[in-house]
Design a protein around this motif. Structure first.
Motif, PDB file in Angstrom:
ATOM      1  N   PRO A 136      -5.966   5.807   9.688  1.00  0.00           N
ATOM      2  CA  PRO A 136      -5.855   5.046   8.436  1.00  0.00           C
ATOM      3  C   PRO A 136      -5.961   5.881   7.167  1.00  0.00           C
ATOM      4  O   PRO A 136      -5.369   5.534   6.144  1.00  0.00           O
ATOM      5  CB  PRO A 136      -7.006   4.036   8.537  1.00  0.00           C
ATOM      6  N   GLN A 184      -6.375   2.941   1.448  1.00  0.00           N
ATOM      7  CA  GLN A 184      -6.386   1.608   2.065  1.00  0.00           C
ATOM      8  C   GLN A 184      -7.812   1.204   2.461  1.00  0.00           C
ATOM      9  O   GLN A 184      -8.083   0.850   3.607  1.00  0.00           O
ATOM     10  CB  GLN A 184      -5.476   1.562   3.288  1.00  0.00           C
ATOM     11  N   GLU A 185      -8.713   1.205   1.477  1.00  0.00           N
ATOM     12  CA  GLU A 185     -10.106   0.892   1.764  1.00  0.00           C
ATOM     13  C   GLU A 185     -10.690   0.043   0.640  1.00  0.00           C
ATOM     14  O   GLU A 185     -10.065  -0.151  -0.404  1.00  0.00           O
ATOM     15  CB  GLU A 185     -10.922   2.175   1.915  1.00  0.00           C
ATOM     16  N   ILE A 206      -1.839  -4.143   3.879  1.00  0.00           N
ATOM     17  CA  ILE A 206      -2.428  -2.977   4.534  1.00  0.00           C
ATOM     18  C   ILE A 206      -1.513  -2.563   5.682  1.00  0.00           C
ATOM     19  O   ILE A 206      -1.209  -3.358   6.568  1.00  0.00           O
ATOM     20  CB  ILE A 206      -3.840  -3.292   5.075  1.00  0.00           C
ATOM     21  N   TYR A 207      -1.075  -1.308   5.649  1.00  0.00           N
ATOM     22  CA  TYR A 207      -0.143  -0.804   6.650  1.00  0.00           C
ATOM     23  C   TYR A 207      -0.870  -0.128   7.816  1.00  0.00           C
ATOM     24  O   TYR A 207      -1.957   0.428   7.657  1.00  0.00           O
ATOM     25  CB  TYR A 207       0.818   0.212   6.030  1.00  0.00           C
ATOM     26  N   LEU A 232      -2.745  -7.576  -1.229  1.00  0.00           N
ATOM     27  CA  LEU A 232      -2.434  -6.191  -0.888  1.00  0.00           C
ATOM     28  C   LEU A 232      -2.065  -6.098   0.587  1.00  0.00           C
ATOM     29  O   LEU A 232      -2.831  -6.528   1.452  1.00  0.00           O
ATOM     30  CB  LEU A 232      -3.643  -5.297  -1.177  1.00  0.00           C
ATOM     31  N   ARG A 244      -1.164   2.968   9.967  1.00  0.00           N
ATOM     32  CA  ARG A 244      -0.836   4.371   9.770  1.00  0.00           C
ATOM     33  C   ARG A 244      -1.138   5.172  11.027  1.00  0.00           C
ATOM     34  O   ARG A 244      -2.137   4.917  11.714  1.00  0.00           O
ATOM     35  CB  ARG A 244      -1.635   4.965   8.601  1.00  0.00           C
ATOM     36  N   PRO A 292      -7.129  -7.329  -3.122  1.00  0.00           N
ATOM     37  CA  PRO A 292      -7.299  -5.927  -3.560  1.00  0.00           C
ATOM     38  C   PRO A 292      -8.539  -5.779  -4.424  1.00  0.00           C
ATOM     39  O   PRO A 292      -8.454  -5.639  -5.649  1.00  0.00           O
ATOM     40  CB  PRO A 292      -6.018  -5.667  -4.346  1.00  0.00           C
ATOM     41  N   SER A 326       2.377   5.588   7.116  1.00  0.00           N
ATOM     42  CA  SER A 326       2.666   4.197   7.456  1.00  0.00           C
ATOM     43  C   SER A 326       3.842   4.074   8.425  1.00  0.00           C
ATOM     44  O   SER A 326       4.846   4.789   8.302  1.00  0.00           O
ATOM     45  CB  SER A 326       2.964   3.414   6.179  1.00  0.00           C
ATOM     46  N   TYR A 359     -11.273  -3.258   0.479  1.00  0.00           N
ATOM     47  CA  TYR A 359     -10.519  -4.466   0.183  1.00  0.00           C
ATOM     48  C   TYR A 359     -11.286  -5.696   0.659  1.00  0.00           C
ATOM     49  O   TYR A 359     -12.306  -5.586   1.352  1.00  0.00           O
ATOM     50  CB  TYR A 359      -9.125  -4.413   0.821  1.00  0.00           C
ATOM     51  N   TYR A 402      -7.040   2.783  -3.278  1.00  0.00           N
ATOM     52  CA  TYR A 402      -5.721   2.212  -3.023  1.00  0.00           C
ATOM     53  C   TYR A 402      -4.937   3.100  -2.053  1.00  0.00           C
ATOM     54  O   TYR A 402      -4.361   2.621  -1.075  1.00  0.00           O
ATOM     55  CB  TYR A 402      -4.988   2.062  -4.351  1.00  0.00           C
ATOM     56  N   SER A 443       0.841  -1.187   0.000  1.00  0.00           N
ATOM     57  CA  SER A 443       0.000   0.000   0.000  1.00  0.00           C
ATOM     58  C   SER A 443       0.883   1.247   0.000  1.00  0.00           C
ATOM     59  O   SER A 443       2.033   1.186   0.439  1.00  0.00           O
ATOM     60  CB  SER A 443      -0.910   0.020   1.237  1.00  0.00           C
TER      61      SER A 443
END
Length: 319
Positions: free
Chosen positions: A178, A151-152, A166-167, A164, A169, A193, A183, A154, A148, A11
């Protein structure tokens, strides 16, 4: 022996940058890029049908704000538990910057706004809808890149090579953020993804609509309803893969039900519509009789009525 992860998709480290106090959001930039691309292609496609390109600009003026309002309304209605009830802040329903735009609501209210505009102009909406329909789904695909960065949207956790990552944050205070944070490098989960699946599907539908429109010379709204059918078909299966929170009806996400119903409606309407294309005079008689268009354009629009071969050759080079 240590297990090796082959090729997970990372991500982005963040989705928001700051130019002084001004936030630059990747999500908004992706939506804007999609709108620009859609406009450029729509101008050519509507002109190829005999329409005045200025009408596309007029439509954009009403459809963009209507789409934002419609998309937000759809999101708030289908996810009302996030904004209303004990301990919730209903004013957050107006915070578009926090994410949450439902494309189904955006298209619905946007289409209604364009219908009102075309009715005011005394022009048929079907040729314009057919001209812009492929560009709308292309813009949707470009807009999915915003998910992307956010980060949503998914799916479930997976170990496929294209999973994918996901970090986690955090903001400057070290709190979990988030959408607006940066990150830490820690991977929370590796997931499907689904935003990428929808992006690929949308682009595929875009090329299909362009191809079938050229080959069959569709009209009277047929391309638009094919767009609705194509988009909802893919979205139905993608919704089944998503794992983010959503309102459920009989165990299924509300968008699953909506896309299934819209698919059936779109197919029925498409099958009942006449498939022949409108003449340029039917699209915009005043524009086609006006000296505003140069002689080359008038000859071009006239050739549309002469032979299918001329039409396909012109569209292939001009839009």
């Amino acid at each position: 022996m240590q297990e090796t992860i082959l090729a997970n998709i990372p991500s982005p480290p963040q989705g928001v940058w700051y130019l002084g106090p001004i936030p630059i959001r990747a999500y908004a930039l992706c939506i804007m890029a999609g709108i620009v691309v859609a406009l450029m292609i729509s101008l050519r496609r509507y002109k190829a049908r005999g329409g005045n390109p200025d009408t596309v600009w007029d439509a954009a003026i009403v459809v963009i704000p209507a789409g934002i309002v419609g998309g937000r309304l759809y999101h708030v209605i289908t996810d009302h538990d996030k904004y209303f009830g004990e301990g919730k802040n209903p004013w957050k329903a107006f915070d578009v910057t926090a994410g949450g735009l439902g494309i189904i609501g955006a298209v619905a209210l946007g289409a209604l706004a364009v219908w009102a505009l075309m009715r005011h102009k005394g022009l048929p909406i079907a040729p314009l809808a057919d001209a812009i329909a492929p560009t709308v789904i292309l813009a949707q695909g470009i807009g999915r890149l915003g998910n992307y960065f956010n980060q949503e949207l998914y799916g479930a956790e997976t170990d496929v090579p294209w999973a994918l990552d996901i970090y986690y944050r955090v903001n400057e205070a070290g709190q979990y953020a988030p959408l607006t944070g940066r990150s830490t490098g820690e991977v929370i989960a590796s997931v499907h993804p689904t935003f990428l699946y929808e992006l690929i599907w949308n682009v595929a539908v875009f090329f299909f609509l362009i191809w079938i429109d050229r080959r069959r010379r569709l009209g009277h709204g047929s391309v638009f309803w094919l767009y609705v059918a194509g988009y909802t078909l893919g979205r139905f299966f993608i919704e089944l893969m998503r794992s983010d929170e959503a309102t459920l009806i009989l165990g299924l996400r509300v968008n699953t039900w909506v896309t299934a119903i819209l698919f059936i409606v779109a197919v029925v309407i498409f099958l009942r519509l006449p498939k022949d294309r409108e003449t340029p005079q039917e699209v915009d008689p005043e524009y086609n009789a006006s000296p505003t268009a140069d002689s080359q354009d008038r000859e071009y629009r006239g050739n549309l009525n002469d032979t299918t071969e001329t039409y396909e050759g012109e569209v292939g080079t001009r839009g």
